[in-house]
Design a protein around this motif. Structure first.
Motif, mmCIF file in Angstrom:
data_model
loop_
_atom_site.group_PDB
_atom_site.id
_atom_site.type_symbol
_atom_site.label_atom_id
_atom_site.label_comp_id
_atom_site.label_asym_id
_atom_site.label_seq_id
_atom_site.Cartn_x
_atom_site.Cartn_y
_atom_site.Cartn_z
ATOM 1 N N GLU A 1 0.832 -1.201 0.000
ATOM 2 C CA GLU A 1 0.000 0.000 0.000
ATOM 3 C C GLU A 1 0.869 1.254 0.000
ATOM 4 O OE1 GLU A 1 -3.216 0.298 3.082
ATOM 5 O OE2 GLU A 1 -1.935 1.965 3.718
ATOM 6 N N GLY A 2 0.522 2.177 -0.880
ATOM 7 C CA GLY A 2 1.278 3.414 -0.988
ATOM 8 C C GLY A 2 2.432 3.345 -1.962
ATOM 9 N N VAL A 3 2.752 2.117 -2.410
ATOM 10 C CA VAL A 3 3.816 1.935 -3.401
ATOM 11 C C VAL A 3 3.233 1.397 -4.704
ATOM 12 C CG1 VAL A 3 5.986 0.744 -3.946
ATOM 13 C CG2 VAL A 3 5.532 1.498 -1.602
ATOM 14 N N HIS A 4 2.453 0.316 -4.598
ATOM 15 C CA HIS A 4 1.892 -0.334 -5.781
ATOM 16 C C HIS A 4 0.409 -0.052 -5.972
ATOM 17 C CE1 HIS A 4 5.388 -2.803 -4.508
ATOM 18 N NE2 HIS A 4 5.662 -2.751 -5.789
ATOM 19 N N PHE A 5 -0.235 0.457 -4.971
ATOM 20 C CA PHE A 5 -1.640 0.857 -5.078
ATOM 21 C C PHE A 5 -1.927 1.916 -4.023
ATOM 22 C CE2 PHE A 5 -1.373 -2.883 -2.360
ATOM 23 C CZ PHE A 5 -2.062 -2.501 -1.217
ATOM 24 N N ARG A 6 -2.970 2.691 -4.262
ATOM 25 C CA ARG A 6 -3.350 3.736 -3.320
ATOM 26 C C ARG A 6 -4.183 3.152 -2.184
ATOM 27 N NH1 ARG A 6 -4.942 6.239 -8.340
ATOM 28 N NH2 ARG A 6 -3.566 7.949 -8.974
ATOM 29 N N LYS A 7 -4.123 3.797 -1.038
ATOM 30 C CA LYS A 7 -4.892 3.331 0.109
ATOM 31 C C LYS A 7 -6.386 3.341 -0.174
ATOM 32 C CE LYS A 7 -5.353 4.087 5.097
ATOM 33 N NZ LYS A 7 -4.886 4.863 6.262
ATOM 34 N N ASP A 8 -6.854 4.293 -0.997
ATOM 35 C CA ASP A 8 -8.288 4.396 -1.258
ATOM 36 C C ASP A 8 -8.712 3.680 -2.544
ATOM 37 O OD1 ASP A 8 -7.046 6.125 -3.002
ATOM 38 O OD2 ASP A 8 -8.384 7.818 -2.607
ATOM 39 N N ASP A 9 -7.832 2.909 -3.170
ATOM 40 C CA ASP A 9 -8.241 2.116 -4.330
ATOM 41 C C ASP A 9 -9.275 1.081 -3.893
ATOM 42 O OD1 ASP A 9 -6.645 3.423 -6.145
ATOM 43 O OD2 ASP A 9 -5.064 1.909 -6.172
ATOM 44 N N PRO A 10 -10.246 0.763 -4.742
ATOM 45 C CA PRO A 10 -11.239 -0.258 -4.386
ATOM 46 C C PRO A 10 -10.573 -1.596 -4.091
ATOM 47 C CG PRO A 10 -11.949 0.989 -6.309
ATOM 48 C CD PRO A 10 -10.530 1.381 -6.055
ATOM 49 N N ALA A 11 -11.082 -2.304 -3.083
ATOM 50 C CA ALA A 11 -10.459 -3.559 -2.648
ATOM 51 C C ALA A 11 -10.435 -4.609 -3.745
ATOM 52 C CB ALA A 11 -11.199 -4.100 -1.427
ATOM 53 N N ASP A 12 -11.508 -4.671 -4.556
ATOM 54 C CA ASP A 12 -11.529 -5.695 -5.602
ATOM 55 C C ASP A 12 -10.468 -5.438 -6.663
ATOM 56 O OD1 ASP A 12 -12.953 -3.410 -6.451
ATOM 57 O OD2 ASP A 12 -14.184 -4.569 -7.835
ATOM 58 N N THR A 13 -10.159 -4.164 -6.948
ATOM 59 C CA THR A 13 -9.116 -3.874 -7.934
ATOM 60 C C THR A 13 -7.728 -4.165 -7.365
ATOM 61 O OG1 THR A 13 -8.823 -1.513 -7.381
ATOM 62 C CG2 THR A 13 -10.555 -2.090 -8.979
ATOM 63 N N ILE A 14 -7.545 -3.973 -6.057
ATOM 64 C CA ILE A 14 -6.267 -4.321 -5.437
ATOM 65 C C ILE A 14 -6.042 -5.824 -5.543
ATOM 66 C CG2 ILE A 14 -5.012 -4.391 -3.248
ATOM 67 C CD1 ILE A 14 -6.461 -1.786 -2.484
ATOM 68 N N ALA A 15 -7.079 -6.602 -5.280
ATOM 69 C CA ALA A 15 -6.977 -8.061 -5.399
ATOM 70 C C ALA A 15 -6.620 -8.469 -6.820
ATOM 71 C CB ALA A 15 -8.300 -8.707 -4.986
ATOM 72 N N LYS A 16 -7.291 -7.868 -7.778
ATOM 73 C CA LYS A 16 -7.052 -8.233 -9.167
ATOM 74 C C LYS A 16 -5.648 -7.842 -9.615
ATOM 75 C CE LYS A 16 -11.881 -8.207 -10.591
ATOM 76 N NZ LYS A 16 -12.918 -7.674 -11.499
ATOM 77 N N LYS A 17 -5.187 -6.676 -9.190
ATOM 78 C CA LYS A 17 -3.838 -6.285 -9.569
ATOM 79 C C LYS A 17 -2.811 -7.238 -8.970
ATOM 80 C CE LYS A 17 -0.632 -2.439 -9.964
ATOM 81 N NZ LYS A 17 -0.411 -0.977 -9.847
ATOM 82 N N ALA A 18 -3.001 -7.591 -7.696
ATOM 83 C CA ALA A 18 -2.054 -8.494 -7.046
ATOM 84 C C ALA A 18 -1.955 -9.818 -7.786
ATOM 85 C CB ALA A 18 -2.468 -8.733 -5.594
ATOM 86 N N LEU A 19 -3.082 -10.342 -8.232
ATOM 87 C CA LEU A 19 -3.066 -11.611 -8.961
ATOM 88 C C LEU A 19 -2.534 -11.423 -10.380
ATOM 89 C CD1 LEU A 19 -3.695 -14.587 -9.154
ATOM 90 C CD2 LEU A 19 -6.093 -14.011 -9.653
ATOM 91 N N ARG A 20 -2.970 -10.364 -11.036
ATOM 92 C CA ARG A 20 -2.641 -10.197 -12.451
ATOM 93 C C ARG A 20 -1.171 -9.884 -12.704
ATOM 94 N NH1 ARG A 20 -7.708 -7.407 -15.639
ATOM 95 N NH2 ARG A 20 -9.360 -8.695 -14.708
ATOM 96 N N VAL A 21 -0.513 -9.180 -11.790
ATOM 97 C CA VAL A 21 0.903 -8.909 -12.036
ATOM 98 C C VAL A 21 1.701 -10.208 -12.015
ATOM 99 C CG1 VAL A 21 0.756 -6.572 -11.133
ATOM 100 C CG2 VAL A 21 1.481 -8.416 -9.609
ATOM 101 N N ASN A 22 1.232 -11.189 -11.249
ATOM 102 C CA ASN A 22 1.870 -12.494 -11.246
ATOM 103 C C ASN A 22 1.511 -13.296 -12.492
ATOM 104 O OD1 ASN A 22 3.321 -13.238 -8.485
ATOM 105 N ND2 ASN A 22 1.631 -11.861 -8.030
ATOM 106 N N LEU A 23 0.258 -13.230 -12.902
ATOM 107 C CA LEU A 23 -0.143 -13.901 -14.139
ATOM 108 C C LEU A 23 0.606 -13.324 -15.334
ATOM 109 C CD1 LEU A 23 -4.013 -14.248 -13.638
ATOM 110 C CD2 LEU A 23 -2.230 -15.964 -13.227
ATOM 111 N N SER A 24 0.904 -12.033 -15.278
ATOM 112 C CA SER A 24 1.656 -11.396 -16.358
ATOM 113 C C SER A 24 3.052 -11.999 -16.483
ATOM 114 C CB SER A 24 1.746 -9.886 -16.106
ATOM 115 O OG SER A 24 2.447 -9.234 -17.143
ATOM 116 N N ASP A 25 3.685 -12.287 -15.344
ATOM 117 C CA ASP A 25 4.979 -12.964 -15.378
ATOM 118 C C ASP A 25 4.862 -14.334 -16.048
ATOM 119 O OD1 ASP A 25 6.960 -11.264 -14.287
ATOM 120 O OD2 ASP A 25 6.185 -11.593 -12.278
#
Length: 321
Positions: free
Chosen positions: A56-80
């Protein structure tokens, strides 16, 4: 993300209520009731494993929606995995939760994971849940499979190869700052891993990686590992119409796009003799692919203007330390 923690259940209740349902399609996860999971790759395949942490504060904002934080966390790994030509199987999740994160946030987070699991055909195999006095921190380890010996590595680019990149570059970096553009903000919050393209590039790409720290910085990793020099033509840099409308077409704007990071596109090289195969892989996967340069003897990465002059780049990409 300022929900009260008073309604938050115990760690094991949290796992049973929110995360165990995400493991239902993975028999080897045992409903998240054991200390480890069992994974069996398809016959004649190898496992490909990658991990990324988001803070938080580095890769996503504190006020970003929780579902988008989850998706980003998974998708950056799927991208690899996509850049390695791997078919995704599943993932592990380690999450450290501040006290102010309550059940409404967690339910939205789990819902986002569930939506992406359905989209990408993966399941949760386990992980860890802890509390922290610091910022919200997520770490996902994802795994997939490739036919034995067919993972696309960073090493492998050779002089004479062409350089390509999928999608458009610079959107996410602009989205971090451009709150007025829903398109750019979404590109930052929810990247799109190029799974179909990565699989289609097996046997075609000589080297590949996903663009996370900035296109020039990441191409530098291919150059270093392959012991070659990569030339990028600034005029060929694919940028979206939304980014052009915001930033313009100056050299500075192009450099900013090429160094911003968080794009999670696939940058790759391929022999010139396989140019048609690259075009077909792009068509087959429904992914835009642009030729942006070439591989030469030498070292490092150079960005050239339309006259062939080297463009000074103060910083090639994001620096972690």
């Amino acid at each position: 993300m300022t929900n009260s923690s008073s309604d938050k259940p115990s760690e094991f209740d949290l796992i049973a209520k929110l995360f165990a349902p995400l493991s239902k399609s993975a028999p080897g996860a045992f409903g998240l009731t054991d200390d480890a999971a069992v994974i069996a790759p398809p016959a004649s395949h190898e496992l490909v494993i990658t991990t990324d942490a988001l803070v938080e504060g580095v890769h996503f904002r504190k006020d970003d929606p929780a579902d988008t934080i989850a998706k980003k966390a998974l998708r950056v790994n799927l991208s690899d995995l996509a850049a390695k030509g791997a078919q995704p199987i599943g993932y592990l999740l380690a999450i450290s939760l501040p006290k102010h994160v309550g059940m409404p946030w967690l339910e939205s987070f789990a819902r986002g994971l569930g939506e992406d699991q359905a989209q990408y055909g993966v399941a949760l195999y386990g992980g860890d849940t802890t509390s922290t006095p610091g910022p919200l921190t997520l770490a996902i380890t994802a795994f997939g499979s490739v036919p034995a010996g067919q993972m696309i590595r960073r090493a492998g680019a050779k002089p004479g190869d062409l350089v390509f990149v999928s999608g458009t570059i610079g959107d996410a970096g602009a989205g971090l700052k451009a709150a007025q553009s829903d398109y750019l903000v979404n590109r930052y919050r929810v990247p799109e891993p190029r799974m179909a393209l990565g699989i289609a590039l097996r046997g075609i790409a000589s080297a590949a990686l996903d663009v996370s720290d900035g296109l020039l910085a990441d191409l530098g990793h291919i150059a270093d590992t392959s012991k070659v020099k990569i030339i990028v033509d600034a005029a060929r840099m694919p940028r979206s119409s939304e980014l052009k409308a915001l930033a313009g077409d100056s050299i500075d704007a192009i450099v900013q796009a090429a160094t911003a990071g968080d794009d999670y596109e696939i940058a790759f090289t391929a022999p010139a003799s396989k140019r048609d195969a690259v075009v077909e892989a792009a068509r087959k996967s429904g992914t835009a692919v642009t030729r942006i340069g070439r591989v030469e003897q030498g070292a490092g990465v150079s960005l050239l203007d339309d006259r062939g002059n080297n463009i000074a780049v103060p910083r090639a990409g994001y620096v972690h330390f």
